[in-house]
Design an enzyme around this catalytic site. Structure first.
Site, PDB file in Angstrom:
ATOM      1  N   LYS A  49      48.356  41.486  50.193  1.00 48.13           N
ATOM      2  CA  LYS A  49      46.916  41.461  50.445  1.00 48.13           C
ATOM      3  C   LYS A  49      46.102  40.911  49.283  1.00 48.13           C
ATOM      4  O   LYS A  49      44.998  40.388  49.480  1.00 48.13           O
ATOM      5  CB  LYS A  49      46.429  42.869  50.773  1.00 48.13           C
ATOM      6  CG  LYS A  49      46.834  43.377  52.153  1.00 48.13           C
ATOM      7  CD  LYS A  49      46.004  42.748  53.243  1.00 48.13           C
ATOM      8  CE  LYS A  49      46.201  43.448  54.569  1.00 48.13           C
ATOM      9  NZ  LYS A  49      45.341  42.882  55.640  1.00 48.13           N
ATOM     10  N   SER A 300      56.267  42.999  53.371  1.00 45.06           N
ATOM     11  CA  SER A 300      54.866  42.724  53.036  1.00 45.06           C
ATOM     12  C   SER A 300      54.240  43.691  52.039  1.00 45.06           C
ATOM     13  O   SER A 300      53.237  43.361  51.411  1.00 45.06           O
ATOM     14  CB  SER A 300      54.029  42.701  54.316  1.00 45.06           C
ATOM     15  OG  SER A 300      54.129  43.947  54.998  1.00 45.06           O
TER      16      SER A 300
END
Length: 398
Positions: A49, A300
């Site tokens: 992110k 992720s």
């Protein structure tokens, strides 16, 4: 509009802020395929992110920076925005669900952001962030439905092609869709034969349903240990990009996610959060046609609350047949427990706990019950022990 030029510019801009994460060969994850792991769980802030957040922040005007920014997140976007704001000396307010893992809340505060905890889930935090934006004049940093954020996430696609030019497929977690939108856009533009697969949790399949129905669908509720992808409704931009560039979207259940987390710990020495492990879960449990293909799983994020990790590991052990419980009906006479223990030991089982109780009302007056928890190798090992006990005259309850 999202363009390749914008993603290349993001890659250049982010060189001073982010870590180009390693691509690790992991052949044991799925022996029928040639699996590689893109370790975004080892990114600064512990998640991909930060890429989108940093690039978006770099494109703000001087006036926008002076007013400050606001964001909402289940945790990882919060940390990315908080770090990017600190780098650029911008005041940041982050709205987080009150149920967000404590580790993510504290990490966000540690980067210097102001945290606003909101009762409910991601969508309630989103509504609060929009309310504060109008009230204070902040610039809203969307976690996924923003072309600059998507461009930042798309830099992973460029890194994949640099590290593994002959890849055949990539498996990507999907929450709101920002990560897979950026990766898919890059890969389909530069190497269109590469298959791009998305994975969602069974308890939060908003993008899968939206693409299937060819319209944005909003789920009434979401429930999953993969809190980072627990999104009720995808974005307008991400929906369009997923519909146009993603080949297939599948789901994985909670047990499969837990098993994937455990496998990453044991085999690869990597810590992944629930959302970070769904791509690996899809590969492990044959959700996609990747047999014989050189496939990248995007890990992720790794920001998992340690208080939850032990429970997830236990669930993963149960799901993979590494732990089992046996309920055995015995005759209450000397030597029965010894005989059961000997059979288990002969077959290599390891007793973790044991509970012995006499029969209840309605049972054989000379009967008793033995409940044993064992460490085992796999389901075949469990069946071997069960069969041996049965063949020696012991009655097992289902």
């Amino acid at each position: 509009m999202l363009t390749l030029d914008k993603i290349y510019h993001a890659s250049f801009t982010l060189k001073n802020y982010i870590r180009p994460t390693d691509l690790i060969h992991a052949p044991k994850i799925c022996p029928d395929s040639n699996i590689y792991l893109k370790t975004e769980n080892l990114q600064i802030t512990g998640s991909f992110k930060v890429r989108g957040a940093c690039y978006k922040m770099s494109q703000l005007s001087k006036a926008e920076k002076e007013k400050g920014v606001i964001a909402c997140s289940a945790g990882n976007h919060a940390q990315g925005v908080a770090l990017a704001a600190a780098i650029n000396q911008i005041h940041a307010v982050i709205c987080l669900p009150d149920g967000a893992p404590i580790s993510k809340v504290e990490a966000t505060k540690a980067y210097g952001a102001e945290v606003c905890l909101v009762e409910g889930g991601y969508d309630e935090a989103y509504a609060k962030a929009l309310e504060l934006q109008k009230e204070k004049g902040y610039t809203f940093i969307h976690p996924f439905d923003d072309e600059f954020v998507i461009a930042g996430q798309g830099t992973i696609g460029l890194e994949l092609l640099d590290s593994l030019p002959d890849l055949d497929a990539v498996i990507v977690p999907i929450g709101g869709g920002g990560l897979i939108s950026g990766i898919a856009y890059v890969l389909k533009a530069l190497k269109p034969e590469v298959k791009v697969y998305g994975v969602q949790a069974c308890g939060a399949p908003s993008m899968q349903m939206s693409v299937k129905d060819n319209k944005i669908c909003r789920l009434p509720q979401v429930s999953t240990i993969a809190d980072g992808i627990a999104v009720k409704e995808p974005g307008q931009l991400t929906f369009s990009l997923c519909r146009d560039y993603v080949d297939e979207i599948v789901t994985v259940n909670e047990d499969e996610i837990s098993t994937a987390i455990l496998t990453l710990i044991e085999q690869q020495k990597l810590i992944a959060e629930g959302a970070g492990a769904v791509a690996v879960a899809a590969a492990m449990f044959d959700k996609l046609p990747i047999k014989g293909k050189k496939t990248v799983c995007i890990v992720s994020g790794g920001n998992i609350d340690v208080t939850i990790l032990s429970r997830i590991i236990k669930r993963g052990l149960l799901t993979s047949g590494r732990i089992c419980s046996l309920n055995i009906e015995l005759v209450d006479k000397p030597g029965q427990l010894k005989k059961v223990s000997q059979i288990i030991a002969d077959f290599g089982g390891n007793v973790i706990s044991i509970h012995h109780e006499r029969s209840n009302e309605g049972s054989d007056i000379n009967g008793c019950f033995l409940r044993i928890e064992l460490e085992t190798r796999n389901y075949q090992h469990i069946e071997e022990i069960r069969d041996a006990l049965t063949q020696n005259g012991f009655k097992l309850e289902c």
